[in-house]
Design an enzyme around this catalytic site. Structure first.
Site, PDB file in Angstrom:
ATOM      1  N   CYS A   2       0.821  -1.193   0.000  1.00  0.00           N
ATOM      2  CA  CYS A   2       0.000   0.000   0.000  1.00  0.00           C
ATOM      3  C   CYS A   2       0.865   1.256   0.000  1.00  0.00           C
ATOM      4  O   CYS A   2       2.089   1.199  -0.070  1.00  0.00           O
ATOM      5  CB  CYS A   2      -0.899   0.025   1.243  1.00  0.00           C
ATOM      6  SG  CYS A   2      -1.821  -1.498   1.487  1.00  0.00           S
ATOM      7  N   SER A 356      11.405 -12.284  -5.266  1.00  0.00           N
ATOM      8  CA  SER A 356      12.654 -11.877  -5.912  1.00  0.00           C
ATOM      9  C   SER A 356      13.825 -12.249  -5.001  1.00  0.00           C
ATOM     10  O   SER A 356      13.640 -12.573  -3.831  1.00  0.00           O
ATOM     11  CB  SER A 356      12.643 -10.377  -6.197  1.00  0.00           C
ATOM     12  OG  SER A 356      13.741  -9.998  -6.995  1.00  0.00           O
TER      13      SER A 356
END
Length: 612
Positions: A2, A356
């Site tokens: 967010c 990642s």
């Protein structure tokens, strides 16, 4: 994932509502799904939501406690929130949502500042107590999530991204030119104060309190090493279990599909082999030596995973740079930021969350700089006074192979090691700057206070410590957050985890760099999951052919036009920067990285101060 915004000023609640909405809309890319606000005559809070956990509207923020006396706005993910929640329920707390956000709110009521160290995840949040008018905020251990704040005599504000502040009428937008010299050397904004005057970063592992106009900041987490000389096989087996556990935590804590980035390197390959997502994503350039997508495709095929790819063109690279500089907030000269943007854009069309491999190099000594060549190791054994004398002798000579190494190692550690990217010395940076902006600030002024804390440790540990405080949070993690959020996608880094670090910090350096191999222990563990071709491959990063492109007439002219704009004189010696470009174009000297640092700063300045 967010975006959060907020401010305290003298405006009435009705006026605050208009401003906070504009501030939140500036970062709508961080949370396009939902928004939420709170305002009164004292404070305004805003939130943009990218819904990942508890997709219902009950997750809209701010989230309140039972009597609505306290509220929270939060950016991030907490992977162990279920365990903390279970303990809080036993203590009598009631929950209205299934979110990790509400766990932080009740957790702070119960544990106070001790909560921050308990949180396993990435976070930047603020809790407001209406009764006491106290504001408390914290940033995660390693700086995975950003947090900025601004303060003057009349206003205190904070946000996930600096650009939110532009919408507040009390924000004074000025360039902090004192940040420019070190930016040219480090390639990112290295000071606590950003390129915008009076805008600061909250450091990783820190929290703040704001009450009655007074801001206090304290540290709750320290990066420290306590090496334990235990048997290699025992450490290997324990680490293997913790690594797999971390990857699984980072994948399962989601109510939406999780994909993964995949290069040809060991980090992302290992993550993919453990997580086994349905989709992987890769980008490259259609030039020899600048494309690892073939390795990503081959591994995906071996693991029976669908791989999506994109080849980036030179025009796409140059055309996207203004947008990149807008999203990074400050000038950022890591070339890999651009392919990461395109990678995130590609992934966002298929999934909402990606894994990642960031953090593994700093955690397990993966950079090539951690393993000096044999001759250099021998040379470093000579006294520093001798090496300084050699550096002084070779400095005036025309360039020859090895000259830069002799000059660099004529300096003490804290003046020569700044991380993965070293492109110029202080004197060169001063030559580039216009005379009024030149100063005596040295690399040692920045690095030595950190070096002093690990000066009695081995050099590998010293380098890891410096990188954990500079290169990792201010370059690697910054671009990872900003480029994924620019495309409204959440990135998670399972190899950068607080539980994992607590184990990794005890591993002896002799197991990290061994037999001329960086990240030795991690590679050995990865080799049990992936073929040796991937587990032993030398680190490349995201190689970008910028230095080649600007020798082409088209892009040389493009840069020349920018380097001769009127506002260049406000910051740089225009004649000098043009000489750098000419020498590079005419193959006299490879100035590609210096040119890129200058170029992206000028683009950033134009985006924020010329075009506004």
């Amino acid at each position: 994932m967010c975006g959060i915004v907020g401010f305290i000023d003298q405006k009435k609640s009705k006026e605050k509502k208009v401003v906070i909405k504009k501030m939140a809309d500036r970062i709508i890319h961080r949370g396009p799904d939902q928004d939420g606000y709170y305002t009164d005559d004292y404070i305004a809070l805003g939130h943009r939501r990218l819904s990942i956990i508890d997709l219902s509207k009950s997750g809209i923020q701010p989230i309140y406690n039972e009597d609505k006396s306290q509220m929270i706005i939060f950016n991030g993910e907490i992977y162990n929130y279920e365990e903390i929640k279970e303990d809080l329920i036993k203590k009598g707390y009631q929950f209205q949502t299934k979110t990790d956000t509400e766990v932080i709110l009740h957790g702070y009521t119960e544990y106070k500042e001790k909560l921050f160290s308990k949180l396993r995840g990435m976070f930047a949040f603020v809790i407001y107590n209406k009764k006491t008018q106290e504001l408390v905020g914290a940033r995660d251990h390693f700086g995975i999530k950003p947090f900025y704040y601004y303060q003057d005599d009349n206003t205190f504000m904070f946000a996930s991204e600096i650009k939110s502040f532009l919408e507040h009428p009390g924000f004074k937008k000025e360039v902090n030119t004192s940040a420019l010299k070190m930016f040219l050397i480090f390639q990112y904004s290295v000071h606590e104060e950003t390129f915008f005057k009076n805008v600061f970063k909250l450091k990783p592992g820190h929290y703040f309190k704001f009450k009655n106009g007074k801001l206090t900041i304290k540290e709750y987490f320290k990066v420290n090493y306590a090496k334990e000389n235990r048997p290699y096989e025992l450490i290997k087996e324990e680490l293997k279990s913790i690594l797999e556990d971390s990857v699984k935590y980072h994948k399962i804590t989601s109510d939406v599909e999780v994909g993964s980035y995949l290069s040809g390197g060991v980090d992302s390959s290992y993550v993919v082999s453990v997580a086994k997502p349905d989709k992987t994503f890769s980008v490259g350039f259609d030039l020899p030596g600048f494309d690892e997508t073939i390795y990503a495709k081959d591994l995906s095929d071996l693991l029976k995973i669908k791989n999506y790819q994109k080849k980036i063109t030179s025009d796409e690279f140059f055309n996207i740079l203004p947008k990149i500089m807008y999203h990074t907030d400050e000038p950022h000269a890591n070339l890999s930021t651009v392919p990461l943007y395109f990678l995130s854009k590609l992934a966002s069309s298929k999934v909402k969350v990606v894994l990642s491999g960031e953090g593994s190099d700093e955690m397990f000594a993966g950079y090539n700089e951690y393993n000096d060549p044999t001759l250099l190791k021998i040379y470093k054994k000579f006294p520093l006074t001798f090496r300084k004398a050699i550096a002084k002798i070779v400095r005036p000579f025309p360039h020859f192979p090895g000259q830069n190494t002799l000059k660099l190692y004529g300096k003490p550690f804290y003046e020569r090691y700044i991380g993965h990217g070293t492109f110029m010395e202080e004197e060169e940076a001063n030559e580039i700057l216009k005379p009024e902006l030149r100063n005596n600030e040295r690399i040692g002024d920045i690095i030595k206070p950190y070096y002093d804390k690990v000066k009695n440790m081995d050099e590998i540990t010293q380098k890891m410590y410096i990188d954990m405080h500079f290169w990792l949070p201010q370059d690697i993690l910054l671009k990872a957050d900003k480029m994924t959020m620019a495309n409204s996608i959440e990135l998670r880094v399972p190899l950068l985890d607080s539980v994992l670090f607590d184990f990794a910090r005890k591993i002896p350096s002799k197991y990290l760099v061994k037999d001329k191999q960086t990240k030795y222990l991690f590679r050995e563990i990865a080799h049990e999951k992936i073929p040796e071709e991937w587990s032993k491959r030398r680190k490349l990063g995201f190689p970008v052919p910028f230095s080649k492109w600007i020798k082409e007439e088209k892009y040389y002219q493009k840069l020349k036009e920018v380097f001769n704009r009127d506002y260049v004189n406000d910051f740089f010696d225009k004649d000098f920067v043009n000489i750098l470009l000419e020498d590079h174009y005419n193959n006299i000297k490879n100035n590609g990285r210096k040119i890129y640092n200058i170029y992206v700063f000028l683009i950033w300045y134009e985006v924020y101060f010329i075009k506004n």
